[in-house]
Design an enzyme around this catalytic site. Structure first.
Site, mmCIF file in Angstrom:
data_model
loop_
_atom_site.group_PDB
_atom_site.id
_atom_site.type_symbol
_atom_site.label_atom_id
_atom_site.label_comp_id
_atom_site.label_asym_id
_atom_site.label_seq_id
_atom_site.Cartn_x
_atom_site.Cartn_y
_atom_site.Cartn_z
ATOM 1 N N ASP A 8 0.820 -1.220 0.000
ATOM 2 C CA ASP A 8 0.000 0.000 0.000
ATOM 3 C C ASP A 8 0.856 1.274 0.000
ATOM 4 O O ASP A 8 1.639 1.504 0.928
ATOM 5 C CB ASP A 8 -0.896 0.024 1.227
ATOM 6 C CG ASP A 8 -1.751 -1.227 1.374
ATOM 7 O OD1 ASP A 8 -1.217 -2.333 1.176
ATOM 8 O OD2 ASP A 8 -2.935 -1.095 1.702
ATOM 9 N N GLU A 39 -4.683 2.371 -2.778
ATOM 10 C CA GLU A 39 -5.899 2.895 -2.143
ATOM 11 C C GLU A 39 -5.630 3.964 -1.091
ATOM 12 O O GLU A 39 -6.553 4.649 -0.672
ATOM 13 C CB GLU A 39 -6.708 1.757 -1.533
ATOM 14 C CG GLU A 39 -6.099 1.120 -0.305
ATOM 15 C CD GLU A 39 -7.160 0.800 0.750
ATOM 16 O OE1 GLU A 39 -8.353 0.851 0.422
ATOM 17 O OE2 GLU A 39 -6.765 0.528 1.888
ATOM 18 N N ASN A 40 -4.375 4.125 -0.661
ATOM 19 C CA ASN A 40 -4.023 5.162 0.318
ATOM 20 C C ASN A 40 -3.121 6.237 -0.269
ATOM 21 O O ASN A 40 -2.496 7.004 0.463
ATOM 22 C CB ASN A 40 -3.314 4.541 1.524
ATOM 23 C CG ASN A 40 -4.130 3.508 2.246
ATOM 24 O OD1 ASN A 40 -3.678 2.385 2.447
ATOM 25 N ND2 ASN A 40 -5.339 3.857 2.646
ATOM 26 N N ASN A 67 -10.748 -0.972 0.613
ATOM 27 C CA ASN A 67 -11.899 -0.375 1.288
ATOM 28 C C ASN A 67 -11.901 1.146 1.236
ATOM 29 O O ASN A 67 -12.940 1.777 1.489
ATOM 30 C CB ASN A 67 -11.968 -0.845 2.743
ATOM 31 C CG ASN A 67 -10.732 -0.483 3.537
ATOM 32 O OD1 ASN A 67 -9.623 -0.919 3.210
ATOM 33 N ND2 ASN A 67 -10.892 0.313 4.585
ATOM 34 N N HIS A 68 -10.765 1.771 0.890
ATOM 35 C CA HIS A 68 -10.730 3.232 0.751
ATOM 36 C C HIS A 68 -10.900 3.674 -0.708
ATOM 37 O O HIS A 68 -10.626 4.834 -1.037
ATOM 38 C CB HIS A 68 -9.400 3.780 1.290
ATOM 39 C CG HIS A 68 -9.279 3.681 2.781
ATOM 40 N ND1 HIS A 68 -10.138 4.311 3.641
ATOM 41 C CD2 HIS A 68 -8.394 3.001 3.564
ATOM 42 C CE1 HIS A 68 -9.796 4.042 4.888
ATOM 43 N NE2 HIS A 68 -8.737 3.239 4.864
ATOM 44 N N HIS A 150 -7.454 -7.906 -0.088
ATOM 45 C CA HIS A 150 -7.386 -6.737 0.783
ATOM 46 C C HIS A 150 -8.270 -7.007 1.997
ATOM 47 O O HIS A 150 -9.498 -6.909 1.928
ATOM 48 C CB HIS A 150 -7.872 -5.510 0.005
ATOM 49 C CG HIS A 150 -7.536 -4.215 0.656
ATOM 50 N ND1 HIS A 150 -6.290 -3.608 0.513
ATOM 51 C CD2 HIS A 150 -8.256 -3.403 1.456
ATOM 52 C CE1 HIS A 150 -6.282 -2.471 1.176
ATOM 53 N NE2 HIS A 150 -7.455 -2.334 1.769
#
Length: 264
Positions: A8, A39-40, A67-68, A150
């Site tokens: 990530d 995603e981050n 999830n983000h 994930h």
């Protein structure tokens, strides 16, 4: 086929570390395909089109999310039009974007699948049933398949590794930002690692400023998490795959620290 998967990417520090280290990793490992979890990437939550294009310009072939995915609203402007970026395939039907794709690098083709766990995360469709449907379909046309699982729970990630052993070339976990020490090739030929780790601030807490996270634990009051700055650490994994069978033949973790000496 050599596949480099990078954990990530967290905020500006993570993007800086990715840009700085990709030339070294390309020279050392000579990967055919490079995949990152992004995603981050935008201030710790979500990703923007500009950041995704930066990654592609630096040599990344595919981006997975988690999830983000929807935290940065810019995502809705480009996710349907970017075939090299995927979000979890077990989001409900009708969700924008795609859950799997095929990327190409140096004449090699790699199918990539993104799944999201359900333990300790928001309710979502079953990742195991989604994996069955998608991976079995991909195997009709592609030998080399990578799955980014994930998830929060190590047990759920390990379960997915065993569930796809012999069907996927590589199952790698993301989300927890701490690189695990359990890399192996399962009996059916699937390379497995519970968590690839993260790329970003090494002295924060999972990439976030320490004081805010400690205040949250100490008081249980609402706090605003902000990506830490300072020096980076970099985690990833390289996997060799037999293109004839789709089975993995080697897996090696990557762990780099800013200012740490290394032979170029």
């Amino acid at each position: 086929m050599k596949v480099l998967f990078i954990g990530d990417i967290v905020g500006n520090v993570g993007r800086k570390a990715l840009k700085e280290n990709l030339p070294y990793l390309k020279s050392k490992y000579k990967p055919h395909v490079i995949i990152v979890n992004g995603e981050n990437a935008a201030a710790g939550r979500g990703i923007t089109g500009a950041i995704a294009n930066e990654f592609f310009n630096w040599g990344v072939h595919g981006i997975t999310l988690g999830n983000h995915t929807w935290d940065n609203k810019d995502i809705f402007d480009f996710i349907d039009d970017e075939p090299r970026m995927i979000r979890p395939a077990n989001f409900p039907p009708g969700t924008p974007g795609r859950g799997y794709t095929v990327v190409k690098g140096e004449g090699k083709e790699l199918a990539i699948v993104n799944l999201q766990g359900r333990t300790f995360l928001p309710a979502i469709d079953c990742p195991f049933r989604a994996a069955d449907e998608i991976v079995d379909e991909l195997r009709r046309d592609y030998k080399c398949i990578l799955v980014d699982m994930h998830a929060e729970a190590t047990s759920e990630k390990i379960a997915m590794g065993w569930h796809l052993d012999g069907r996927a070339s590589f199952v790698v976990g993301t989300h927890t930002h701490v690189q695990s020490n359990d890399e192996r090739i399962l009996p059916g030929g699937t390379a497995y690692l519970t968590d690839a780790g993260m790329v970003g601030p090494r002295d924060g807490i999972l990439g976030m400023e320490r004081d805010a996270v400690l205040r949250k634990f100490y008081t249980q009051l609402p706090v605003r998490f902000v990506v830490d700055d300072g020096k980076w650490h970099f985690h990833g994994v390289i996997v060799d795959i037999d293109e004839e069978t789709g089975a993995a033949t080697r897996i090696e973790k990557i762990r780099l620290m800013e200012d740490e000496w290394r032979m170029e």
